[in-house]
Design a protein around this motif. Structure first.
Motif, PDB file in Angstrom:
ATOM      1  N   VAL A   1       0.826  -1.209   0.000  1.00  0.00           N
ATOM      2  CA  VAL A   1       0.000   0.000   0.000  1.00  0.00           C
ATOM      3  C   VAL A   1       0.858   1.257   0.000  1.00  0.00           C
ATOM      4  O   VAL A   1       0.588   2.218  -0.731  1.00  0.00           O
ATOM      5  CB  VAL A   1      -0.950  -0.010   1.215  1.00  0.00           C
ATOM      6  CG1 VAL A   1      -1.678   1.328   1.331  1.00  0.00           C
ATOM      7  CG2 VAL A   1      -1.955  -1.138   1.085  1.00  0.00           C
ATOM      8  N   LEU A   2       1.909   1.260   0.819  1.00  0.00           N
ATOM      9  CA  LEU A   2       2.746   2.450   0.955  1.00  0.00           C
ATOM     10  C   LEU A   2       3.891   2.489  -0.048  1.00  0.00           C
ATOM     11  O   LEU A   2       4.563   3.513  -0.184  1.00  0.00           O
ATOM     12  CB  LEU A   2       3.316   2.533   2.376  1.00  0.00           C
ATOM     13  CG  LEU A   2       2.289   2.576   3.505  1.00  0.00           C
ATOM     14  CD1 LEU A   2       2.989   2.683   4.851  1.00  0.00           C
ATOM     15  CD2 LEU A   2       1.301   3.726   3.321  1.00  0.00           C
ATOM     16  N   GLY A   3       4.122   1.387  -0.749  1.00  0.00           N
ATOM     17  CA  GLY A   3       5.218   1.318  -1.706  1.00  0.00           C
ATOM     18  C   GLY A   3       5.177   2.369  -2.799  1.00  0.00           C
ATOM     19  O   GLY A   3       6.234   2.907  -3.184  1.00  0.00           O
ATOM     20  N   PRO A   4       3.983   2.721  -3.334  1.00  0.00           N
ATOM     21  CA  PRO A   4       3.944   3.754  -4.386  1.00  0.00           C
ATOM     22  C   PRO A   4       4.536   5.096  -3.966  1.00  0.00           C
ATOM     23  O   PRO A   4       4.921   5.897  -4.826  1.00  0.00           O
ATOM     24  CB  PRO A   4       2.446   3.884  -4.687  1.00  0.00           C
ATOM     25  CG  PRO A   4       1.886   2.535  -4.368  1.00  0.00           C
ATOM     26  CD  PRO A   4       2.682   2.046  -3.193  1.00  0.00           C
ATOM     27  N   LEU A   5       4.613   5.362  -2.650  1.00  0.00           N
ATOM     28  CA  LEU A   5       5.210   6.618  -2.205  1.00  0.00           C
ATOM     29  C   LEU A   5       6.698   6.687  -2.530  1.00  0.00           C
ATOM     30  O   LEU A   5       7.282   7.771  -2.543  1.00  0.00           O
ATOM     31  CB  LEU A   5       5.007   6.791  -0.692  1.00  0.00           C
ATOM     32  CG  LEU A   5       3.562   6.992  -0.226  1.00  0.00           C
ATOM     33  CD1 LEU A   5       3.510   7.078   1.289  1.00  0.00           C
ATOM     34  CD2 LEU A   5       2.938   8.231  -0.852  1.00  0.00           C
ATOM     35  N   LEU A   6       7.299   5.520  -2.772  1.00  0.00           N
ATOM     36  CA  LEU A   6       8.718   5.487  -3.112  1.00  0.00           C
ATOM     37  C   LEU A   6       8.971   5.801  -4.582  1.00  0.00           C
ATOM     38  O   LEU A   6      10.124   5.951  -4.994  1.00  0.00           O
ATOM     39  CB  LEU A   6       9.305   4.114  -2.771  1.00  0.00           C
ATOM     40  CG  LEU A   6       9.146   3.649  -1.312  1.00  0.00           C
ATOM     41  CD1 LEU A   6       9.671   2.224  -1.157  1.00  0.00           C
ATOM     42  CD2 LEU A   6       9.864   4.592  -0.369  1.00  0.00           C
ATOM     43  N   ILE A   7       7.897   5.870  -5.360  1.00  0.00           N
ATOM     44  CA  ILE A   7       8.006   6.125  -6.799  1.00  0.00           C
ATOM     45  C   ILE A   7       7.594   7.569  -7.080  1.00  0.00           C
ATOM     46  O   ILE A   7       6.682   8.103  -6.449  1.00  0.00           O
ATOM     47  CB  ILE A   7       7.122   5.149  -7.603  1.00  0.00           C
ATOM     48  CG1 ILE A   7       7.474   3.706  -7.248  1.00  0.00           C
ATOM     49  CG2 ILE A   7       7.276   5.373  -9.098  1.00  0.00           C
ATOM     50  CD1 ILE A   7       6.548   2.689  -7.861  1.00  0.00           C
TER      51      ILE A   7
END
Length: 290
Positions: free
Chosen positions: A111-117
């Protein structure tokens, strides 16, 4: 002697935070003050920005229906994205909070992984997905749900979908922080007294996570109202919001005072809404923390 020690103890926090305060003022407050001052300057198409001051820029933005429609479109976009983030993020966070390890950690990372992109990369991905020949339209036509491509790029619907994907993690983080303070035994006590799961959620869980929902809503609303990359790439040149309108004035017509005026009014609107919601939260949920 005791008074001197107390004075030193009182000044210690300010001395320790002085470097951060100076950095904050240099990187944020100073540019904001300069932008505010720029918004009062006069612009000439032949001479550029002049060293005279006027309120004409603010009067033009406030009274012109063109800018009124842009601000209204931006407000509608922000409210729609905030509502979708609540509808998607709150149930998602509750499900995550009830998962067992290691699945909880894995799903939370997803869920929070897209914040790294980068936001630009994610938006370009949505542009490919939502295009007339994109994955979504090809799947809908392959399943015979639609006979022709649905126009989603360069529409408000596409911008709302992309911005919701970008901002849902902020709602999840806000609600997650509130759920971590929730004692599961309170729910079990309600269930043991014969209350249904829905009633326990409505009477026990929901009132305690509402501050997190409101905090997440404030963050999502402020970020979606001031978003630039996603509306510019998905919405295009015709579907303008406040951020893209300010960008066009700065780099398109080179009317920097008018662009600064639009940016200042957007900031004022965001601050008013955030402060209003914060005051509402303090009054509405004060009894929860007492």
């Amino acid at each position: 002697m005791a008074t001197l020690d107390n004075d030193r103890a009182g000044a210690a926090p300010w001395l320790l935070s002085a470097p951060a305060l100076l950095l904050f003022c240099g990187l944020l407050l100073v540019p904001l003050v300069l932008t505010l001052m720029l918004s009062f300057h006069v612009f000439s198409s032949s001479q550029g920005t002049l060293a005279t001051y006027t309120l004409r820029n603010y009067i033009e933005v406030i009274t012109d229906p063109y800018y009124g429609s842009i601000f209204g479109r931006t407000a509608g976009l922000a409210f729609a994205v905030t509502l979708l983030c609540i509808l998607l993020g709150v149930p998602e966070t509750i499900v995550l909070a009830r998962m067992k390890r290691p699945w909880q950690s894995i799903c939370l990372l997803v869920v929070l992984g897209p914040l790294l992109i980068s936001v630009v990369v994610r938006t370009l991905g949505w542009q490919i997905l939502l295009g007339n020949n994109g994955v979504l339209n090809n799947a809908l036509q392959a399943l015979h749900i639609t006979s022709e491509p649905i126009r989603l790029v360069f529409t408000m619907t596409g911008v709302v979908i992309a911005l919701t994907h970008v901002l849902v993690p902020f709602m999840v983080m806000s609600v997650w922080a509130t759920l971590q303070k929730l004692d599961p035994q309170v729910e079990w006590a309600g269930r043991s007294l014969g209350a249904s799961p829905f009633r326990v959620f409505r009477r026990v869980v929901l009132p305690q996570i509402l501050p997190g929902v409101l905090s997440g809503s404030i963050i999502v609303f402020a970020l979606s109202a001031s978003a630039f990359a996603t509306p510019a790439l998905i919405g295009g040149r015709r579907l303008k919001v406040v951020a893209t309108a300010a960008y066009d004035e700065f780099l398109g017509t080179l009317n920097w005072p008018l662009g600064a005026t639009i940016a200042v009014l957007l900031l004022i609107a965001n601050v008013v809404i955030v402060l209003g919601c914060s005051r509402l939260a303090e009054r509405r949920f004060k009894h929860i923390f007492d």
